[in-house]
Design a protein around this motif. Structure first.
Motif, PDB file in Angstrom:
ATOM      1  N   TYR A 273       0.806  -1.219   0.000  1.00  0.00           N
ATOM      2  CA  TYR A 273       0.000   0.000   0.000  1.00  0.00           C
ATOM      3  C   TYR A 273       0.849   1.284   0.000  1.00  0.00           C
ATOM      4  O   TYR A 273       0.591   2.185  -0.816  1.00  0.00           O
ATOM      5  N   PRO A 274       1.874   1.407   0.862  1.00  0.00           N
ATOM      6  CA  PRO A 274       2.665   2.652   0.818  1.00  0.00           C
ATOM      7  C   PRO A 274       3.346   2.889  -0.527  1.00  0.00           C
ATOM      8  O   PRO A 274       3.385   4.028  -1.006  1.00  0.00           O
ATOM      9  N   ILE A 275       3.896   1.829  -1.149  1.00  0.00           N
ATOM     10  CA  ILE A 275       4.617   2.061  -2.410  1.00  0.00           C
ATOM     11  C   ILE A 275       3.649   2.244  -3.585  1.00  0.00           C
ATOM     12  O   ILE A 275       4.092   2.507  -4.707  1.00  0.00           O
ATOM     13  N   SER A 276       2.351   2.085  -3.335  1.00  0.00           N
ATOM     14  CA  SER A 276       1.368   2.378  -4.385  1.00  0.00           C
ATOM     15  C   SER A 276       0.937   3.840  -4.367  1.00  0.00           C
ATOM     16  O   SER A 276       0.309   4.307  -5.319  1.00  0.00           O
ATOM     17  N   ARG A 277       1.273   4.543  -3.293  1.00  0.00           N
ATOM     18  CA  ARG A 277       0.867   5.945  -3.139  1.00  0.00           C
ATOM     19  C   ARG A 277       1.884   6.874  -3.787  1.00  0.00           C
ATOM     20  O   ARG A 277       3.090   6.799  -3.513  1.00  0.00           O
ATOM     21  N   THR A 278       1.405   7.757  -4.635  1.00  0.00           N
ATOM     22  CA  THR A 278       2.311   8.677  -5.338  1.00  0.00           C
ATOM     23  C   THR A 278       2.937   9.702  -4.402  1.00  0.00           C
ATOM     24  O   THR A 278       3.985  10.268  -4.715  1.00  0.00           O
ATOM     25  N   ASP A 279       2.308   9.955  -3.233  1.00  0.00           N
ATOM     26  CA  ASP A 279       2.840  10.950  -2.311  1.00  0.00           C
ATOM     27  C   ASP A 279       3.744  10.348  -1.245  1.00  0.00           C
ATOM     28  O   ASP A 279       4.140  11.039  -0.308  1.00  0.00           O
ATOM     29  N   PHE A 280       4.092   9.078  -1.376  1.00  0.00           N
ATOM     30  CA  PHE A 280       4.982   8.440  -0.399  1.00  0.00           C
ATOM     31  C   PHE A 280       6.426   8.729  -0.792  1.00  0.00           C
ATOM     32  O   PHE A 280       6.853   8.388  -1.905  1.00  0.00           O
ATOM     33  N   PRO A 281       7.244   9.336   0.084  1.00  0.00           N
ATOM     34  CA  PRO A 281       8.599   9.779  -0.302  1.00  0.00           C
ATOM     35  C   PRO A 281       9.529   8.644  -0.726  1.00  0.00           C
ATOM     36  O   PRO A 281      10.343   8.824  -1.623  1.00  0.00           O
ATOM     37  N   CYS A 282       9.461   7.492  -0.072  1.00  0.00           N
ATOM     38  CA  CYS A 282      10.400   6.393  -0.343  1.00  0.00           C
ATOM     39  C   CYS A 282       9.829   5.367  -1.321  1.00  0.00           C
ATOM     40  O   CYS A 282      10.285   4.216  -1.353  1.00  0.00           O
ATOM     41  N   LYS A 283       8.852   5.776  -2.090  1.00  0.00           N
ATOM     42  CA  LYS A 283       8.166   4.844  -2.981  1.00  0.00           C
ATOM     43  C   LYS A 283       9.127   4.154  -3.944  1.00  0.00           C
ATOM     44  O   LYS A 283       9.153   2.925  -4.049  1.00  0.00           O
ATOM     45  N   ASN A 284       9.944   4.919  -4.654  1.00  0.00           N
ATOM     46  CA  ASN A 284      10.827   4.351  -5.673  1.00  0.00           C
ATOM     47  C   ASN A 284      11.893   3.451  -5.066  1.00  0.00           C
ATOM     48  O   ASN A 284      12.218   2.390  -5.613  1.00  0.00           O
ATOM     49  N   MET A 285      12.448   3.871  -3.942  1.00  0.00           N
ATOM     50  CA  MET A 285      13.501   3.087  -3.301  1.00  0.00           C
ATOM     51  C   MET A 285      12.969   1.727  -2.841  1.00  0.00           C
ATOM     52  O   MET A 285      13.582   0.690  -3.087  1.00  0.00           O
ATOM     53  N   LEU A 286      11.810   1.726  -2.177  1.00  0.00           N
ATOM     54  CA  LEU A 286      11.241   0.464  -1.702  1.00  0.00           C
ATOM     55  C   LEU A 286      10.780  -0.421  -2.862  1.00  0.00           C
ATOM     56  O   LEU A 286      10.925  -1.643  -2.810  1.00  0.00           O
TER      57      LEU A 286
ATOM     58  N   ILE B  98      -9.773   8.234  -0.851  1.00  0.00           N
ATOM     59  CA  ILE B  98      -8.789   8.484   0.198  1.00  0.00           C
ATOM     60  C   ILE B  98      -8.827   9.948   0.635  1.00  0.00           C
ATOM     61  O   ILE B  98      -8.774  10.263   1.834  1.00  0.00           O
ATOM     62  N   GLU B  99      -8.932  10.856  -0.331  1.00  0.00           N
ATOM     63  CA  GLU B  99      -9.000  12.278   0.007  1.00  0.00           C
ATOM     64  C   GLU B  99     -10.259  12.596   0.799  1.00  0.00           C
ATOM     65  O   GLU B  99     -10.229  13.421   1.727  1.00  0.00           O
ATOM     66  N   SER B 100     -11.362  11.947   0.461  1.00  0.00           N
ATOM     67  CA  SER B 100     -12.604  12.151   1.226  1.00  0.00           C
ATOM     68  C   SER B 100     -12.429  11.686   2.664  1.00  0.00           C
ATOM     69  O   SER B 100     -12.935  12.313   3.602  1.00  0.00           O
ATOM     70  N   ALA B 101     -11.713  10.576   2.842  1.00  0.00           N
ATOM     71  CA  ALA B 101     -11.463  10.075   4.193  1.00  0.00           C
ATOM     72  C   ALA B 101     -10.582  11.052   4.974  1.00  0.00           C
ATOM     73  O   ALA B 101     -10.799  11.267   6.176  1.00  0.00           O
ATOM     74  N   TYR B 102      -9.595  11.655   4.294  1.00  0.00           N
ATOM     75  CA  TYR B 102      -8.758  12.668   4.946  1.00  0.00           C
ATOM     76  C   TYR B 102      -9.615  13.843   5.431  1.00  0.00           C
ATOM     77  O   TYR B 102      -9.452  14.348   6.546  1.00  0.00           O
ATOM     78  N   ILE B 103     -10.521  14.276   4.578  1.00  0.00           N
ATOM     79  CA  ILE B 103     -11.375  15.411   4.918  1.00  0.00           C
ATOM     80  C   ILE B 103     -12.242  15.091   6.132  1.00  0.00           C
ATOM     81  O   ILE B 103     -12.499  15.947   6.989  1.00  0.00           O
ATOM     82  N   ASP B 104     -12.675  13.823   6.233  1.00  0.00           N
ATOM     83  CA  ASP B 104     -13.507  13.402   7.364  1.00  0.00           C
ATOM     84  C   ASP B 104     -12.702  13.156   8.634  1.00  0.00           C
ATOM     85  O   ASP B 104     -13.266  12.777   9.670  1.00  0.00           O
ATOM     86  N   GLY B 105     -11.373  13.334   8.554  1.00  0.00           N
ATOM     87  CA  GLY B 105     -10.533  13.219   9.747  1.00  0.00           C
ATOM     88  C   GLY B 105      -9.914  11.863   9.974  1.00  0.00           C
ATOM     89  O   GLY B 105      -9.352  11.602  11.048  1.00  0.00           O
ATOM     90  N   ALA B 106      -9.980  10.959   9.000  1.00  0.00           N
ATOM     91  CA  ALA B 106      -9.390   9.630   9.167  1.00  0.00           C
ATOM     92  C   ALA B 106      -7.877   9.690   9.000  1.00  0.00           C
ATOM     93  O   ALA B 106      -7.364  10.442   8.169  1.00  0.00           O
ATOM     94  N   GLY B 107      -7.170   8.909   9.794  1.00  0.00           N
ATOM     95  CA  GLY B 107      -5.719   8.805   9.663  1.00  0.00           C
ATOM     96  C   GLY B 107      -5.334   7.703   8.696  1.00  0.00           C
ATOM     97  O   GLY B 107      -6.177   6.980   8.162  1.00  0.00           O
ATOM     98  N   GLU B 108      -4.016   7.556   8.481  1.00  0.00           N
ATOM     99  CA  GLU B 108      -3.542   6.569   7.518  1.00  0.00           C
ATOM    100  C   GLU B 108      -3.930   5.151   7.919  1.00  0.00           C
ATOM    101  O   GLU B 108      -4.351   4.358   7.076  1.00  0.00           O
ATOM    102  N   SER B 109      -3.806   4.818   9.186  1.00  0.00           N
ATOM    103  CA  SER B 109      -4.130   3.454   9.625  1.00  0.00           C
ATOM    104  C   SER B 109      -5.605   3.146   9.404  1.00  0.00           C
ATOM    105  O   SER B 109      -5.966   2.063   8.928  1.00  0.00           O
ATOM    106  N   LYS B 110      -6.456   4.099   9.754  1.00  0.00           N
ATOM    107  CA  LYS B 110      -7.888   3.882   9.596  1.00  0.00           C
ATOM    108  C   LYS B 110      -8.261   3.771   8.119  1.00  0.00           C
ATOM    109  O   LYS B 110      -9.108   2.952   7.741  1.00  0.00           O
TER     110      LYS B 110
END
Length: 294
Positions: free
Chosen positions: A94-107, A169-181
């Motif tokens: 999941y983290p390496i599928s996210r375009t905003d994850f900093p270490c995506k390419n390395m992992l 995912i952005e809608s969940a962010y707006i509703d206050g959900a964290g990454e784990s949730k």
């Protein structure tokens, strides 16, 4: 309408043929396993055995507690290994599928690199016996070579990147959900198809594994089912090739050699066949889960 009806019947006949081509070999294996050994030697394999004999199963279950214990070990490592491996695979993919994850390419490169190169059998063995003392433990059947597979990580990463809309995912962010949730409550429920697929791959890998038992175990109480069945077959072959006197030769002639192979296949495949309908339900359900309305 007539042409469409003919097409439907053609497809039905095609799928019936494919189904028969997969079921008939299994039926043949079952029939051979309950055929008398001498009948097999005289007439070969048949769907309709001339003489029924359960000697192969009687020989396999001569020490029934050993078989039952091996079944228990295999079921345990299959359930624990598949669930833990599926969770680790999803949490890495999941983290390496996210375009905003900093270490995506390395992992991603690290995961891909493990598919191309490995340290070899001896360093692999030393890591799990000297640095990580897993020898003669149940964990030696779960962790080495099976718990995390880079290919499955890439499959799951591709699904997350292409099938989980960022709008959700952005809608969940707006509703206050964290990454784990977001991961546990949104992403995973929308990922039923890939979870079922990778889960099935993990289940088959653990159920069919015998190599880890061969490499890491000297305690016979921890043998997996596949390794135990393979060892029984090797023992029969060894006795057959090293019968020196007439009495031993007569004894070996009475032992089931060909039928026991088929009986081992039936004993080994039984529970895993029952797992397919369970996964199939999730395959079908997953086709409609996660659809986004335009």
């Amino acid at each position: 309408m007539a042409s469409r009806s003919k097409t439907h019947w053609s497809l039905h006949l095609l799928f019936i043929f494919i189904a028969c081509s997969t079921i008939l070999p299994l039926i043949l294996v079952l029939m051979v396993s309950i055929t008398d050994e001498m009948t097999i030697a005289a007439n070969g394999y048949s769907f309709f055995p001339q003489k029924i004999s359960f000697e192969a199963y009687r020989y396999l279950f001569m020490d029934s507690m050993t078989i039952i214990r091996a079944y228990g070990v295999t079921v345990l490592i299959t359930v624990v290994g598949s669930l833990v491996g599926l969770a680790l695979t999803a949490m890495l993919a999941y983290p390496i599928s996210r375009t905003d994850f900093p270490c995506k390419n390395m992992l991603s490169f690290f995961v891909f690199f493990t598919l191309l190169f490995n340290g070899g059998l001896v360093p692999w063995y030393l890591v799990f016996t000297k640095f990580i003392p897993l020898k003669d433990t149940i964990w030696s059947l779960i962790i080495p070579g099976l718990l995390l597979n880079g290919f499955y990580v890439l499959i799951m990463r591709t699904f997350f990147a292409g099938s989980i809309p960022m709008a959700v995912i952005e809608s969940a962010y707006i509703d206050g959900a964290g990454e784990s949730k977001i991961f546990w409550r949104i992403v995973l429920p929308l990922s039923t198809p890939v979870l079922a697929t990778v889960g099935l791959f993990n289940t088959l890998a653990y159920w069919n594994d015998w190599f880890n038992s061969l490499v890491f175990l000297s305690n016979s109480k921890l043998y997996s089912l596949q390794y135990l069945l393979n060892k029984i077959l090797l023992n029969i072959q060894f006795l057959a090739q090293n019968s020196r006197n007439n009495n031993a030769a007569q004894l070996m002639a009475s032992l089931p050699k060909e039928t026991v192979r088929m009986a081992m296949a039936i004993v080994g495949i039984g529970p895993i066949v029952l797992a397919y309908p369970f996964f199939q339900k999730y395959f079908v359900k997953g086709l409609t889960v996660g659809a986004v309305k335009g």
